[in-house]
Design an enzyme around this catalytic site. Sequence first.
Site, mmCIF file in Angstrom:
data_model
loop_
_atom_site.group_PDB
_atom_site.id
_atom_site.type_symbol
_atom_site.label_atom_id
_atom_site.label_comp_id
_atom_site.label_asym_id
_atom_site.label_seq_id
_atom_site.Cartn_x
_atom_site.Cartn_y
_atom_site.Cartn_z
ATOM 1 N N ASP A 73 -3.554 6.850 -1.393
ATOM 2 C CA ASP A 73 -3.605 5.792 -2.429
ATOM 3 C C ASP A 73 -4.822 6.024 -2.978
ATOM 4 O OD1 ASP A 73 -0.845 4.962 -1.605
ATOM 5 O OD2 ASP A 73 -1.738 3.412 -0.458
ATOM 6 N N GLY A 74 -6.037 6.225 -2.588
ATOM 7 C CA GLY A 74 -7.253 6.189 -3.292
ATOM 8 C C GLY A 74 -7.255 7.172 -4.475
ATOM 9 N N ASN B 264 -4.058 -2.307 -8.244
ATOM 10 C CA ASN B 264 -3.999 -3.060 -6.937
ATOM 11 C C ASN B 264 -4.619 -4.561 -7.145
ATOM 12 O OD1 ASN B 264 -2.696 -1.405 -5.353
ATOM 13 N ND2 ASN B 264 -4.189 -0.902 -4.311
ATOM 14 N N ARG C 295 -15.343 -22.858 -3.068
ATOM 15 C CA ARG C 295 -16.575 -22.384 -2.429
ATOM 16 C C ARG C 295 -16.134 -21.504 -1.168
ATOM 17 N NH1 ARG C 295 -17.446 -27.842 -4.050
ATOM 18 N NH2 ARG C 295 -19.326 -28.514 -5.075
ATOM 19 N N THR D 34 0.252 -5.427 -0.852
ATOM 20 C CA THR D 34 0.136 -4.985 0.573
ATOM 21 C C THR D 34 -1.301 -4.262 0.746
ATOM 22 O OG1 THR D 34 0.728 -2.813 -0.408
ATOM 23 C CG2 THR D 34 2.595 -4.492 0.236
ATOM 24 N N ALA D 35 -2.190 -4.409 -0.106
ATOM 25 C CA ALA D 35 -3.554 -3.891 -0.026
ATOM 26 C C ALA D 35 -4.458 -4.954 0.777
ATOM 27 C CB ALA D 35 -4.061 -3.392 -1.392
ATOM 28 N N TYR D 36 -5.691 -5.141 -0.079
ATOM 29 C CA TYR D 36 -6.613 -5.892 0.334
ATOM 30 C C TYR D 36 -5.952 -7.672 0.546
ATOM 31 C CZ TYR D 36 -11.130 -8.458 0.482
ATOM 32 O OH TYR D 36 -12.261 -9.227 0.960
ATOM 33 N N ASN D 37 -5.221 -7.806 -0.184
ATOM 34 C CA ASN D 37 -4.465 -9.217 -0.520
ATOM 35 C C ASN D 37 -3.808 -9.364 1.164
ATOM 36 O OD1 ASN D 37 -2.986 -11.772 -1.601
ATOM 37 N ND2 ASN D 37 -1.331 -10.362 -0.925
ATOM 38 N N LYS D 38 -3.158 -8.692 1.826
ATOM 39 C CA LYS D 38 -2.503 -8.585 2.845
ATOM 40 C C LYS D 38 -3.289 -8.826 3.740
ATOM 41 C CE LYS D 38 0.970 -6.646 5.991
ATOM 42 N NZ LYS D 38 -0.116 -6.742 7.179
#
Length: 277
Positions: A55-56, A131, A157, A170-174
């Site tokens: 993916d990268g 992404n 904050r 499905t990436a960092y968000n998950k």
Amino acid sequence: MTQMTFNTKTKVAIIANGKYQSKRLATKLFNTFRDADDFYLTKKNPDIVISIGGDGMLLSAFHMYEKQLDRVRFVGIHTGHLGFYTDYRDFEVDTLLENLYTDKGEKISYPILKVTVTLSNGHQITSRALNEATVKRIEKTMVADVVINDVKFERFRGDGISVSTPTGSTAYNKSLGGAILHPTIEALQLTEISSLNNRVFRTLGSSIIIPKKDKIEIIPKRLGSYVLSIDNKTYTHRNISKIEYKIDNKKISFVSTPSHTSFWERVKDSFIGEWDS
């Protein structure tokens, strides 16, 4: 018979990471396309970009050609540990070649994110993300107003804020606890990063799904240095006055072939695997 010219050939770019397996596959594809009558190898204005790696590598290929999204289609070959954007494994190169020889130009398109950073001196920087885009403050706790479609929603904050696309859900968000969205849902997702919630400070605390027509604005309330991550690229800016997020008017397109894996199949393979019924 009319002889085929370069103008009628499909222009193909091959992008690979530095792994031995990726380089080996790139060499095989290069030799195959070099001798083919229907294809022309070039990294300038290609019709199809073949990304070899994970993916990268696909993210890097996207950013290489993000100004040509109207014409280019992508296809990914997976040689790493996780290939959410890839339709082919390294042992399926022959299948990929067969599908490309019968390709009729069909595509599957997904929404992407447009990010506009406004600095305190009025200078604006615009980027696209496949992404997600995240913002964090370097020195101290980040304090920022979150404005959704011109409605002042909350004063945040915490460590930072992530805004993701449906495919990026499905990436960092998950990992931040956000929801997984099917890529046909043209929406943004805002997810807080370690927000402060107590009797004094309060935020919603859960991720928010924002429709295509709306925009998100993050307005920092403290001067200083901020780290802005756009997919796999990281930038540092001082004194940001506003960051605006919205669905871009362009999309990323993938080659539609019989091997294109369904979104839910990708989710299952990536996070669940096989299970006993």
